[in-house]
Design an enzyme around this catalytic site. Structure first.
Site, PDB file in Angstrom:
ATOM      1  N   LYS A  30       0.842  -1.184   0.000  1.00 16.55           N
ATOM      2  CA  LYS A  30       0.000   0.000   0.000  1.00 16.55           C
ATOM      3  C   LYS A  30       0.885   1.245   0.000  1.00 16.55           C
ATOM      4  CE  LYS A  30      -2.363   1.445   3.594  1.00 16.55           C
ATOM      5  NZ  LYS A  30      -2.135   2.917   3.702  1.00 16.55           N
ATOM      6  N   ASP A  86      -3.574   4.400  -1.698  1.00 16.27           N
ATOM      7  CA  ASP A  86      -4.483   4.834  -0.633  1.00 16.27           C
ATOM      8  C   ASP A  86      -4.425   6.350  -0.466  1.00 16.27           C
ATOM      9  OD1 ASP A  86      -4.039   4.647   2.987  1.00 16.27           O
ATOM     10  OD2 ASP A  86      -5.735   5.386   1.800  1.00 16.27           O
ATOM     11  N   LEU A  87      -5.243   7.060  -1.291  1.00 20.93           N
ATOM     12  CA  LEU A  87      -5.277   8.530  -1.199  1.00 20.93           C
ATOM     13  C   LEU A  87      -6.605   9.037  -0.647  1.00 20.93           C
ATOM     14  CD1 LEU A  87      -3.375   9.448  -4.508  1.00 20.93           C
ATOM     15  CD2 LEU A  87      -2.477   9.204  -2.175  1.00 20.93           C
ATOM     16  N   LYS A  88      -7.537   8.133  -0.378  1.00 13.07           N
ATOM     17  CA  LYS A  88      -8.819   8.472   0.256  1.00 13.07           C
ATOM     18  C   LYS A  88      -9.467   9.711  -0.382  1.00 13.07           C
ATOM     19  CE  LYS A  88      -7.637   6.457   4.744  1.00 13.07           C
ATOM     20  NZ  LYS A  88      -6.211   6.106   4.553  1.00 13.07           N
ATOM     21  N   LEU A  89      -9.689   9.630  -1.687  1.00 12.64           N
ATOM     22  CA  LEU A  89     -10.269  10.769  -2.421  1.00 12.64           C
ATOM     23  C   LEU A  89     -11.599  11.178  -1.777  1.00 12.64           C
ATOM     24  CD1 LEU A  89      -9.689   9.638  -6.133  1.00 12.64           C
ATOM     25  CD2 LEU A  89      -8.135  10.891  -4.634  1.00 12.64           C
ATOM     26  N   HIS A  90     -11.751  12.488  -1.532  1.00 13.41           N
ATOM     27  CA  HIS A  90     -12.976  12.973  -0.860  1.00 13.41           C
ATOM     28  C   HIS A  90     -13.202  14.408  -1.308  1.00 13.41           C
ATOM     29  CE1 HIS A  90     -15.154  13.719   3.274  1.00 13.41           C
ATOM     30  NE2 HIS A  90     -15.940  13.863   2.234  1.00 13.41           N
ATOM     31  N   ASP A  91     -14.101  14.588  -2.284  1.00 15.44           N
ATOM     32  CA  ASP A  91     -14.385  15.924  -2.807  1.00 15.44           C
ATOM     33  C   ASP A  91     -15.693  15.838  -3.592  1.00 15.44           C
ATOM     34  OD1 ASP A  91     -11.977  18.430  -3.645  1.00 15.44           O
ATOM     35  OD2 ASP A  91     -14.168  18.587  -3.842  1.00 15.44           O
ATOM     36  N   ILE A  92     -16.048  16.880  -4.305  1.00 15.79           N
ATOM     37  CA  ILE A  92     -17.277  16.841  -5.106  1.00 15.79           C
ATOM     38  C   ILE A  92     -17.099  15.821  -6.233  1.00 15.79           C
ATOM     39  CG2 ILE A  92     -17.917  19.222  -4.543  1.00 15.79           C
ATOM     40  CD1 ILE A  92     -16.804  20.045  -7.302  1.00 15.79           C
ATOM     41  N   PRO A  93     -18.200  15.271  -6.738  1.00 12.46           N
ATOM     42  CA  PRO A  93     -18.106  14.205  -7.748  1.00 12.46           C
ATOM     43  C   PRO A  93     -17.200  14.540  -8.923  1.00 12.46           C
ATOM     44  CG  PRO A  93     -20.359  14.387  -6.976  1.00 12.46           C
ATOM     45  CD  PRO A  93     -19.609  15.528  -6.342  1.00 12.46           C
ATOM     46  N   ASN A  94     -17.295  15.734  -9.467  1.00  7.14           N
ATOM     47  CA  ASN A  94     -16.483  16.088 -10.647  1.00  7.14           C
ATOM     48  C   ASN A  94     -14.991  15.983 -10.327  1.00  7.14           C
ATOM     49  OD1 ASN A  94     -16.026  17.308 -13.349  1.00  7.14           O
ATOM     50  ND2 ASN A  94     -15.177  18.992 -12.114  1.00  7.14           N
ATOM     51  N   THR A 135     -10.181   2.955  11.366  1.00  6.68           N
ATOM     52  CA  THR A 135      -9.948   1.975  12.447  1.00  6.68           C
ATOM     53  C   THR A 135      -9.349   2.619  13.699  1.00  6.68           C
ATOM     54  OG1 THR A 135      -7.820   1.536  11.412  1.00  6.68           O
ATOM     55  CG2 THR A 135      -9.630   0.030  10.879  1.00  6.68           C
ATOM     56  N   ARG A 172      -3.404  -6.437  14.175  1.00  8.89           N
ATOM     57  CA  ARG A 172      -2.297  -6.507  15.116  1.00  8.89           C
ATOM     58  C   ARG A 172      -2.101  -7.960  15.559  1.00  8.89           C
ATOM     59  NH1 ARG A 172      -1.239  -2.484  13.281  1.00  8.89           N
ATOM     60  NH2 ARG A 172      -0.513  -0.513  14.207  1.00  8.89           N
ATOM     61  N   GLY A 177       1.017  -2.450   8.704  1.00  5.42           N
ATOM     62  CA  GLY A 177       2.186  -1.602   8.465  1.00  5.42           C
ATOM     63  C   GLY A 177       3.241  -1.782   9.534  1.00  5.42           C
ATOM     64  N   ARG A 178       3.110  -1.010  10.629  1.00  3.69           N
ATOM     65  CA  ARG A 178       4.165  -0.944  11.632  1.00  3.69           C
ATOM     66  C   ARG A 178       4.602  -2.286  12.229  1.00  3.69           C
ATOM     67  NH1 ARG A 178       1.091   4.106  14.266  1.00  3.69           N
ATOM     68  NH2 ARG A 178      -0.581   2.978  13.218  1.00  3.69           N
TER      69      ARG A 178
HETATM   70  O1  LIG Z   1      -7.295   3.296   4.042  1.00  2.00           O
HETATM   71  C1  LIG Z   1      -6.413   2.751   4.782  1.00  2.00           C
HETATM   72  O2  LIG Z   1      -5.497   2.103   4.317  1.00  2.00           O
HETATM   73  C2  LIG Z   1      -6.651   2.816   6.268  1.00  2.00           C
HETATM   74  C3  LIG Z   1      -7.960   2.974   6.705  1.00  2.00           C
HETATM   75  C4  LIG Z   1      -8.252   2.831   8.096  1.00  2.00           C
HETATM   76  O3  LIG Z   1      -9.393   2.923   8.539  1.00  2.00           O
HETATM   77  N1  LIG Z   1      -7.217   2.566   8.950  1.00  2.00           N
HETATM   78  C5  LIG Z   1      -5.926   2.458   8.539  1.00  2.00           C
HETATM   79  O4  LIG Z   1      -5.044   2.202   9.367  1.00  2.00           O
HETATM   80  N2  LIG Z   1      -5.637   2.612   7.196  1.00  2.00           N
HETATM   81  C6  LIG Z   1      -4.207   2.537   6.762  1.00  2.00           C
HETATM   82  O5  LIG Z   1      -3.708   1.236   7.031  1.00  2.00           O
HETATM   83  C7  LIG Z   1      -2.352   1.307   7.499  1.00  2.00           C
HETATM   84  C8  LIG Z   1      -2.286   0.686   8.873  1.00  2.00           C
HETATM   85  O6  LIG Z   1      -0.964   0.806   9.328  1.00  2.00           O
HETATM   86  P1  LIG Z   1      -0.494   0.156  10.724  1.00  2.00           P
HETATM   87  O7  LIG Z   1      -1.337   0.750  11.833  1.00  2.00           O
HETATM   88  O8  LIG Z   1       0.962   0.608  10.820  1.00  2.00           O
HETATM   89  O9  LIG Z   1      -0.674  -1.343  10.618  1.00  2.00           O
HETATM   90  C9  LIG Z   1      -1.936   2.789   7.464  1.00  2.00           C
HETATM   91  O10 LIG Z   1      -1.210   3.032   6.274  1.00  2.00           O
HETATM   92  C10 LIG Z   1      -3.287   3.541   7.439  1.00  2.00           C
HETATM   93  O11 LIG Z   1      -3.201   4.735   6.677  1.00  2.00           O
END
Ligand SMILES: O=C(O)c1cc(=O)[nH]c(=O)n1[C@@H]1O[C@H](COP(=O)(O)O)[C@@H](O)[C@H]1O
Length: 238
Positions: free
Chosen positions: A33, A60-68, A124, A186, A215-216
């Site tokens: 990701k 993962d850029l979580k686009l959030h704006d008007i539809p256009n 989350t 986790r 990730g971590r």
């Molecule tokens: O869209 C995502 O990837 C995302 C959504 C969400 O609700 N929670 C969430 O943790 N993420 C992403 O998932 C990854 C989780 O990373 P760790 O917490 O390090 O395991 C991060 O890159 C967050 O940006």
């Protein structure tokens, strides 16, 4: 167990570190990701470089704006080579439909594979206390996730990002083919960091996740390859 079930978040701010992780983890996972930090640091080239190395990318850029605006951005992201892109469900049905329709149209026009387009629901990192007291939402997180998952499906999207806690509910509401991608993963005993709605890798796969994002616990481990391999083994045993 397909290694595609495991997506490792490359939350780093430079291509050298990102590419060394991609190479180091090649035997364990080939799905990564790319989030805001890496994308804003390196631009679309990093997505292409990871794809060229034979791996798949969830952008993962979580686009959030008007539809256009979101529709036009989705068209651009088709050319990045990402296999999955995401929007934020809070942008509503028209925005989600614009994202999915534009991505499919652009891919067809360019003769490229269309990325899956999924909608982020309730992050989350948000627990029920923050959700109601701080953010002023009424009702349970699960109800909000259900509403947004059904809206995403109705808007023609391929799935959602939600916490492992909501997997069973979304699977029941949206059916067997709807992608359910869950961060908030986790391994038992590991530090939650800022994650609040979590499950272990095995629990999430057993609950029916299509893919898990972590990730971590991997990128921060002393031996990143061993950490990822242990997670993959847990997924296979689930
Ligand atoms: O869209 C995502 O990837 C995302 C959504 C969400 O609700 N929670 C969430 O943790 N993420 C992403 O998932 C990854 C989780 O990373 P760790 O917490 O390090 O395991 C991060 O890159 C967050 O940006």
């Amino acid at each position: 167990m397909s290694k595609e079930k495991l997506i490792v978040a490359l939350d780093v701010n430079n291509r050298a570190e990102a590419m060394s992780l991609v190479k180091e983890l090649a035997g364990v996972t080939d799905f990564f990701k790319v989030g805001m930090e890496l994308f804003y640091s390196e631009g679309v080239g990093i997505v292409r470089e990871i794809a060229a190395a034979g791996a798949k990318v969830f952008l993962d850029l979580k686009l959030h704006d008007i539809p256009n605006t979101v529709g036009r951005a989705a068209r651009v992201l088709v050319r990045s080579g990402a296999s999955i892109i995401n929007v934020h469900a809070a942008g509503g049905g028209a925005m989600m439909r614009a994202a999915g329709d534009s991505a499919r149209e652009e891919a067809a026009k360019l003769g490229l594979p269309a990325p899956a387009v999924v909608a982020v629901t309730v992050l989350t990192s948000i627990d029920s206390n923050a959700f109601t007291r701080e953010m002023g939402y009424t009702g349970a997180i699960e109800d909000r996730v259900r509403t947004w998952a059904l809206l995403a499906r109705e808007s023609g999207l391929d799935g959602v990002v939600c916490s492992p806690r909501e997997i069973k509910m979304v699977r029941k509401a949206c059916g067997p083919d709807f992608k359910i991608i869950t961060p908030g993963i986790r391994p038992a005993g590991s530090d939650l960091n800022d994650q609040r709605r979590v499950m272990t890798p095995g629990e999430a796969i057993k609950a029916g996740a299509s893919q898990i994002v972590i990730g971590r616990p991997v990128t921060g481990a002393p031996d990143r390859c061993a950490a990822a391999a242990a997670i993959l083994a847990e997924l296979s045993g689930a």
